[in-house]
Scaffold this motif. Structure first.
Motif, PDB file in Angstrom:
ATOM      1  N   TRP A  10      37.589  42.262  27.017  1.00 18.96           N
ATOM      2  CA  TRP A  10      36.357  41.829  26.358  1.00 18.96           C
ATOM      3  C   TRP A  10      35.471  43.046  26.126  1.00 18.96           C
ATOM      4  N   GLY A  11      34.889  43.145  24.927  1.00 18.88           N
ATOM      5  CA  GLY A  11      34.127  44.340  24.609  1.00 18.88           C
ATOM      6  C   GLY A  11      32.749  44.056  24.050  1.00 18.88           C
ATOM      7  N   GLU A  54      33.656  44.027  39.333  1.00 16.50           N
ATOM      8  CA  GLU A  54      33.486  42.729  39.974  1.00 16.50           C
ATOM      9  C   GLU A  54      34.052  41.584  39.141  1.00 16.50           C
ATOM     10  N   ALA A  55      34.530  41.885  37.964  1.00 17.43           N
ATOM     11  CA  ALA A  55      35.101  40.868  37.082  1.00 17.43           C
ATOM     12  C   ALA A  55      36.039  41.542  36.098  1.00 17.43           C
ATOM     13  N   ALA A  56      36.850  40.728  35.458  1.00 14.03           N
ATOM     14  CA  ALA A  56      37.701  41.171  34.354  1.00 14.03           C
ATOM     15  C   ALA A  56      37.667  40.058  33.313  1.00 14.03           C
ATOM     16  N   GLY A  71      38.851  34.870  31.983  1.00  9.60           N
ATOM     17  CA  GLY A  71      38.548  35.977  32.881  1.00  9.60           C
ATOM     18  C   GLY A  71      38.557  35.536  34.320  1.00  9.60           C
ATOM     19  N   TYR A  72      38.238  36.474  35.198  1.00 12.98           N
ATOM     20  CA  TYR A  72      38.078  36.159  36.621  1.00 12.98           C
ATOM     21  C   TYR A  72      37.008  37.061  37.206  1.00 12.98           C
ATOM     22  N   GLU A  84      37.298  33.702  41.029  1.00 16.26           N
ATOM     23  CA  GLU A  84      37.171  32.470  40.256  1.00 16.26           C
ATOM     24  C   GLU A  84      37.609  32.742  38.830  1.00 16.26           C
ATOM     25  N   THR A  85      38.251  31.767  38.212  1.00 17.19           N
ATOM     26  CA  THR A  85      38.681  31.918  36.829  1.00 17.19           C
ATOM     27  C   THR A  85      38.122  30.785  35.978  1.00 17.19           C
TER      28      THR A  85
END
Length: 423
Positions: A10-11, A54-56, A71-72, A84-85
Motif C-alpha cells: 500500500w502506498g 507495526e503493520a503491513a 493487511g495485518y 489482526e487482519t
C-alpha cells in the motif's frame, strides 16, 4: 478463479482505493461510510504503521488491477501479542475466490515473520462471507463481542488462527520407527502398494533398512505396479494397514479412479492405525522431473466413507529448484462426503533433497500441518476414524514413453517415522 491474485504494498497514491470502498454497500457491516477527513486519517495511519513496522498493508490485485485491500497489524488478544487482519474486495470482484486467495497470501506472510503466533480477525456477526472465509482458512471461532463504533455498536465474531510451532518435548511416541534393525518390522509395515488393485508381486516395495534409516527405491527393472488401472506409474511403498474385498469386487482402499476391481485378494492387516495425535516423518525428496515422494495417512476404509486423506507431504521433483521447492499439504476428501478437499502447496527454502521433518497434529476438530516443526497450515475439518500410514516414492511415465534410466534409482530416504497419541 484462474487469474493471478497478488499483493502489492500500500502506498501514498492509494487513497482513491479507500474512497472507492467507502460506500454504504461496502461499509454495511462497519457502521456506514467514513467522512473524507476520516479516510485521510486512515490513509495516514496505514502509512505511519507500515513505516514503523507495526503493520503491513497491501493492495489486492488481479493481473495487476487493484480490486481491494488487505493487511495485518499489531494487537493483543487475551493479553497475548497477536496480528489482526482485515480485508475488502470491491463488489464487482466478489464471489470469485479473490478474498480467500489474498487471505492465504497474508497468512503465509505472517507465518514467515515468526514474531507472533496468533492471527486474529473480527468480522461483523452479520457478515456471512467474511465469517465463512475465516472458517475455511483454518481459523477457530472463539466467541463474539461488541464495541462502540462509528456512533453505534459493532457486534463481531472472534476468529483465531494458531500458528505456534509443533512442540513434542513433553510427549512420548507410541511409534518411533528408525528402520535401523537391518530388516523391516512387518508387524508395523506392509511392503506392498494397494496390492488389491494389482498383486503383491507387482506392488512389492524395493527397500533396504539399515542404521542410517530406510531407503525406498525405484530401479531400472521396477515394473509399473498396476498397468491395467494406473498406466505406467511405478512406485515403491510401505503402508501400515491393508483392507479390501474379495476377488472381483470394487471394495478396497484408495479408490483412485472409476472402474477399479480387486485383482488379487489380500489378507486384512491392522498394523498401526493412528486416530488423532501427531504423525511425523523425517525424510528426503527426489529432485527429478519424473519423481515424486509422499507421506499421506488415509482412512483404513473398512467403511467406504472412511477414506479421507491427510497429505502430510507431497513433493514433486519437477517443483524443486536450486533454492527450495514446493510441498503439498492438506486434506483430500477422496470419497468421504463429509470432507471437502483443502490442499495447497507451501514454498520451502533450502535443499529438499536433505532431511526435513513433515508432521501433523490431528484433533477431532482440526489438522495442523508443520514443516521442520514450523506451522504452515490448519484445516478445520473433522476426520474421526483410524488411518494407516502411506509412505512412497513414485516414478511417472513420460508422454514419449521413454525413461531416464541414467538417473535411476530414484531413492526416498527416511530417517524416522513417529506417532504420538493425543495430548
Amino acid at each position: 478463479m484462474n487469474a493471478a491474485v497478488t499483493l502489492a504494498p500500500w502506498g501514498p497514491a492509494d487513497l482513491p482505493l479507500l474512497e472507492r470502498a467507502n460506500t454504504p454497500e461496502m461499509t454495511a457491516h462497519l457502521g456506514g461510510p467514513e467522512t473524507p477527513a476520516q479516510l485521510e486519517e486512515r490513509q495516514e495511519r496505514y502509512l505511519r504503521l507500515v513505516g514503523a513496522g507495526e503493520a503491513a498493508m497491501y493492495r489486492i490485485e488481479v493481473d495487476g488491477t487493484p480490486v481491494g485491500g488487505i493487511g495485518y497489524w499489531q494487537v493483543e488478544h487475551d493479553g497475548t501479542p497477536a496480528w489482526e487482519t482485515g480485508w475488502h474486495v470491491f463488489p464487482e470482484w466478489q464471489r470469485r475466490g479473490i478474498a480467500g486467495a489474498a487471505l492465504r497470501l497474508i497468512i503465509r506472510l505472517v507465518a514467515a515473520r515468526g514474531e507472533r503466533t496468533l492471527l486474529v480477525a473480527y468480522p461483523g456477526i452479520a457478515n456471512p462471507g467474511s465469517n465463512a472465509l475465516c472458517r475455511t482458512a483454518g481459523f477457530t471461532h472463539r466467541g463474539s463481542g461488541s464495541m462502540p463504533w462509528r456512533g453505534g455498536d459493532l457486534a463481531f465474531n472472534i476468529w483465531v488462527l494458531d500458528m505456534s510451532p509443533l512442540d513434542l518435548d513433553a510427549r512420548a511416541p507410541d511409534l518411533d520407527e528408525r528402520f535401523d534393525e537391518g530388516v523391516l518390522d512387518e508387524t508395523v509395515w506392509w511392503p506392498y502398494y494397494l496390492a488389491h488393485w494389482s498383486s503383491r508381486e507387482r506392488a512389492a516395495a524395493r527397500y533396504s533398512a539399515a542404521p542410517e534409516g530406510l531407503e525406498l527405491r525405484i530401479d531400472r527393472d521396477t515394473s509399473p505396479w498396476s498397468p491395467e488401472f494406473d498406466e505406467g506409474n511405478r512406485v515403491s511403498h510401505l503402508q501400515t494397514g491393508q483392507f479390501s474385498g474379495p476377488l472381483g469386487s470394487p471394495t478396497g482402499q484408495h479408490r483412485f479412479r472409476d472402474g477399479l476391481v480387486v485383482r488379487e485378494a489380500q489378507p486384512e492387516r491392522r498394523l498401526h492405525l493412528p486416530r488423532f495425535g501427531v504423525i511425523e516423518a523425517r525424510m528426503t525428496a527426489v529432485r527429478h522431473p519424473d519423481a515424486m515422494v509422499a507421506f499421506w495417512p488415509i482412512g483404513f476404509e473398512d467403511r467406504p466413507d472412511d477414506c479421507g486423506e491427510i497429505c502430510i507431504a507431497e513433493i514433486f521433483g519437477s517443483e524443486i529448484d536450486d533454492t527450495g521447492g514446493w510441498v503439498g499439504v492438506g486434506v483430500k476428501a477422496q470419497h468421504d462426503p463429509r470432507l471437502r478437499t483443502d490442499f495447497e502447496k507451501i514454498r520451502v527454502d533450502g535443499d529438499l533433497t536433505a532431511m526435513h521433518d513433515y508432521a501433523v497434529e490431528w484433533t477431532p476438530d482440526e489438522v495442523r500441518f508443520f514443516i521442520d516443526h514450523r506451522w504452515v497450515k490448519t484445516v478445520r475439518q473433522t476426520i474421526d476414524y483410524p488411518t494407516q500410514l502411506m509412505l512412497d516414492v513414485y516414478e511417472f511415465p513420460r508422454a514419449d514413453g521413454e525413461r531416464d534410466v541414467a538417473a535411476l534409482p530414484h531413492v526416498l530416504r527416511v530417517e524416522r517415522v513417529r506417532t504420538f497419541p493425543p495430548a
